[in-house]
Every structure is written in C-alpha cells, then in structure tokens.
Design a protein around this motif. Structure first.
Motif, PDB file in Angstrom:
ATOM      1  N   SER A   9       0.852  -1.189   0.000  1.00 31.24           N
ATOM      2  CA  SER A   9       0.000   0.000   0.000  1.00 31.24           C
ATOM      3  C   SER A   9       0.887   1.238   0.000  1.00 31.24           C
ATOM      4  O   SER A   9       1.506   1.575   1.006  1.00 31.24           O
ATOM      5  N   MET A  10       0.938   1.947  -1.139  1.00 29.71           N
ATOM      6  CA  MET A  10       1.844   3.081  -1.314  1.00 29.71           C
ATOM      7  C   MET A  10       1.215   4.379  -0.833  1.00 29.71           C
ATOM      8  O   MET A  10       0.040   4.648  -1.082  1.00 29.71           O
ATOM      9  N   SER A  11       2.001   5.198  -0.154  1.00 31.61           N
ATOM     10  CA  SER A  11       1.529   6.508   0.272  1.00 31.61           C
ATOM     11  C   SER A  11       1.397   7.444  -0.935  1.00 31.61           C
ATOM     12  O   SER A  11       1.974   7.196  -2.004  1.00 31.61           O
ATOM     13  N   LEU A  12       0.658   8.538  -0.759  1.00 28.66           N
ATOM     14  CA  LEU A  12       0.525   9.526  -1.835  1.00 28.66           C
ATOM     15  C   LEU A  12       1.841  10.258  -2.095  1.00 28.66           C
ATOM     16  O   LEU A  12       2.060  10.771  -3.182  1.00 28.66           O
ATOM     17  N   LEU A  13       2.749  10.325  -1.104  1.00 24.38           N
ATOM     18  CA  LEU A  13       4.042  10.994  -1.258  1.00 24.38           C
ATOM     19  C   LEU A  13       5.125  10.168  -0.592  1.00 24.38           C
ATOM     20  O   LEU A  13       4.994   9.785   0.576  1.00 24.38           O
ATOM     21  N   ASN A  14       6.193   9.901  -1.340  1.00 21.47           N
ATOM     22  CA  ASN A  14       7.272   9.038  -0.867  1.00 21.47           C
ATOM     23  C   ASN A  14       8.626   9.655  -1.196  1.00 21.47           C
ATOM     24  O   ASN A  14       8.716  10.619  -1.954  1.00 21.47           O
TER      25      ASN A  14
END
Length: 386
Positions: A9-14
């Motif tokens: 599950s990827m964050s909106l900002l990385n």
C-alpha cells in the motif's frame, strides 16, 4: 497487479530515488527513519541497499539501474542470486528497474572517484577509488519484450513483490512498444514511475539537465493514455516524480493520471540541503552529500528524521484538504476537468479540453488519427532508433 503475490500500500508521497554515495550515511539514515515514522516508502536509488538503509526499518523500494549495483557479477552483469538474496529482505517492499532518469535521460549515473570509498565500493560491488559510471543501456535486455520478461523475472526472484520500472519519456513510440510487449508476453509491471525532465541531480551535465527529456505533465499523459488505450491501466499503477514538493503538486499529478508521487529535492531540503551545488566535491557544508565523517556530523539524524516525517505528513494533509475542497473523497475521483490552465489573459481551459484522453482499449479497436502513426510504428521487438 494480478501477478503480484505481496501487494504494497503506497503513500501519496514518498522519498524518490537518491543513492547512498551520492548521499551521506546520515542523510540516508534520516530519510529512512522519517519514512519508518511516517509510514511511507524510501526509494534507495540505483546505488544499492546500504547498511544505513537497514538501520531504522523504513519501507524500501529497491531500485536497480544499468550498473546492477548490489546485484552484479565481477563483469558488471546482473546476478540473479544476489538479487534474490537482497530482495528477500522484509524491509524491501517493491523492486524497481531504472531505465532512465529525468535529469539525465540517455546517460548513466556518475559517482566521482573521490567519493568511492571502501564502504561505497563494498555496497555497490565496484573497485574502490575508481569513478563509478552506470552504462547508458542495460545488458540484461535489449527489446521491449525482453524488458517485460526481465521485470517478470525480478518479481519472481523477489518472491512475488511488486516489480516495475522508472523512465523519463523520450518517445511515445517506445511507450507504445512497451504496451504491445506487455500484451504479447501476457504479464505486466505492477507499476511505472514517470520521471519528468524537471527532476534534479548533482550528477548530470547541464545540457542534459536543462534540455533533454519530456516534462512530467507530457510524460504522465503519454504513459496514462497509452495504458488506457491498450486496456492495461487497471493492472498498472503510475508514480510521478519530478519537482513534486507541495500538496497542490500531488493533486495536480493525480489529476493528470498518476496514482502516487515521489519527491527527492524537497526531501533533501527536509534533511538540511541548502543547495550549495557542490555535491560532487564531497565538501557539502550541511552533511547531506559528503562522505567526510566530520562534515556528516552537521546532519543530526534524530532532528532531521522528524523533519522528514513532518514534511511528508503536512504535505499529504494539504493535498487531502485541497481534494476535499474540490468535493473529492477519494483520489481516484480526480478528473482532468478539475485542473485548469490560463491560456490567455481572459481565457482558461481545463485539461480535459486541452489534451486528448483515450478511451479504454481505443488503440486496440481503432487508433485515433493523432495516435495512428506512432501506434503503427511501435514494435514490441525493438526500441525506436533515430
């Protein structure tokens, strides 16, 4: 995607790709600790996984470039055994193949000899004290079909973790050729990171940095529309990187077709970068891009990791507030008509009007005239040659 056995599950900002070697040990520590505290991902860059990436247990996206650092034979070729060993770490959540970088498309990365100390040489698997240059092209594949097969192999070797690639778009024909290869091979990358020509680096010739590559807006629209037009968009997530810094940048890129964003420059500023522009000298005055132990002490890991976490949290919070003010409760509800551009003093148009948006499977059924020539020229058996 459907072939992924360990979804993430990827964050909106990385944290976007920045390598150990280019960055100091303390900078890597602070970025990874901030990612662990904030629950977002940290891209290693092509310089391999260093001990400093592992100290704080932050989620890693392991990027592999054309130099295959950390997974290379003595001859510089891809080593599947090393790759399987490294990618099996619990901390590695995704594996990413770097085709090209926005700030220097068409050439490989460079780490000056003065910065290649024993530790960096050991981490990358290269000779100490020698300039470390990534080749311009990969040796593990040479055609779009072989690229897709190689990414499938990376996913298999990693135990089914999400596998994808990063590129700065140079040719719409090549993007379409990759789409044709995906359909021919029968498996797809789980994600594609589109890097815009706005992206920065301390290791690129100025002519390349200023004049080469496709800007992020055009690259995103090309990749998004190509995937939609070939019926592949629902299988592949799109990341956007290239001068993403504020909440409005996140919203803009999502409206243009991305699913999430990555930031490098702003994350460097969060750990103290003052843009001294002497990254290549090892004399960074704030400890961000130096391998000098005394200079590294200028970067306090505990303080800067808090700043990384706070910056990411506040920026995503602003993006969510902007979306809420637009009546959006889920990022997937963002549409191109929500994004406006002033085209004259007293006239503005939405991106839905300014750009062409393909319908699902449209290229397979009947390519529109504006895409027909490139679609016909795209060949899954070869990348475009001038």
């Amino acid at each position: 995607g459907p072939d992924c056995a360990q979804p993430y599950s990827m964050s909106l900002l990385n944290v976007s790709a920045m390598s150990f070697g280019a960055l100091s040990p303390n900078a890597v520590r602070a970025l990874n600790r901030g990612a662990e505290m904030g629950g977002f991902a940290h891209d290693t860059g092509e310089g391999s996984i260093s001990p400093y990436h592992l100290e704080n247990n932050g989620d890693l996206i392991w990027e592999v470039g054309s130099g295959y650092f950390g997974t290379r034979t003595d001859e510089g070729l891809f080593d599947p055994d090393q790759f399987a060993d490294q990618s099996s770490r619990d901390q590695v959540k995704c594996v990413s193949l770097k085709l090209s970088q926005g700030a220097k498309p068409g050439i490989g990365g460079v780490l000056p000899a003065a910065k290649v100390n024993a530790e960096i040489a050991r981490t990358r698997g290269v000779p100490e004290g020698e300039k470390c240059v990534s080749p311009a092209a990969h040796t593990a594949f040479s055609t779009p079909t072989e690229l897709i097969e190689f990414i499938a192999r990376m996913r298999e070797l990693s135990g089914g973790k999400p596998a994808g690639f990063k590129l700065c778009v140079g040719s719409r024909i090549d993007v379409l050729a990759i789409c044709k290869a995906i359909r021919d091979v029968g498996t797809a990358p789980d994600f594609i990171i589109v890097d815009g020509s706005e992206g920065g680096t301390g290791a690129a010739p100025l002519e390349f940095e200023d004049h080469m590559g496709t800007p992020l807006t055009d690259g995103l629209l090309t990749v998004h529309n190509a995937l939609v037009g070939t019926g592949l968009r629902d299988r592949i997530r799109i990341g956007a990187s290239g001068k993403v810094a504020a909440g409005n940048d996140i919203v803009k890129r999502l409206a243009q077709g991305a699913d999430y964003t990555n930031s490098a420059r702003a994350m460097m500023m969060a750990v103290g970068c003052i843009q001294a522009q002497i990254c290549h000298t090892g004399l960074c005055p704030v400890g961000v891009t130096t391998q000098d132990p005394k200079r590294q002490r200028a970067l306090h890991v505990g303080d800067k990791s808090e700043r990384v976490k706070n910056y990411q949290e506040a920026t995503v919070d602003q993006a969510v507030k902007i979306m809420a003010s637009m009546g959006v409760s889920d990022p997937q509800q963002l549409r191109p008509e929500f994004l406006q551009r002033n085209i004259a003093r007293n006239e503005h148009r939405s991106y839905a009007e300014l750009y062409e948006w393909l319908k699902p499977g449209e290229l397979l059924a009947q390519a529109p005239e504006s895409w027909a020539q490139d679609w016909a020229r795209a060949d899954s058996g070869t990348f475009q040659r001038a």
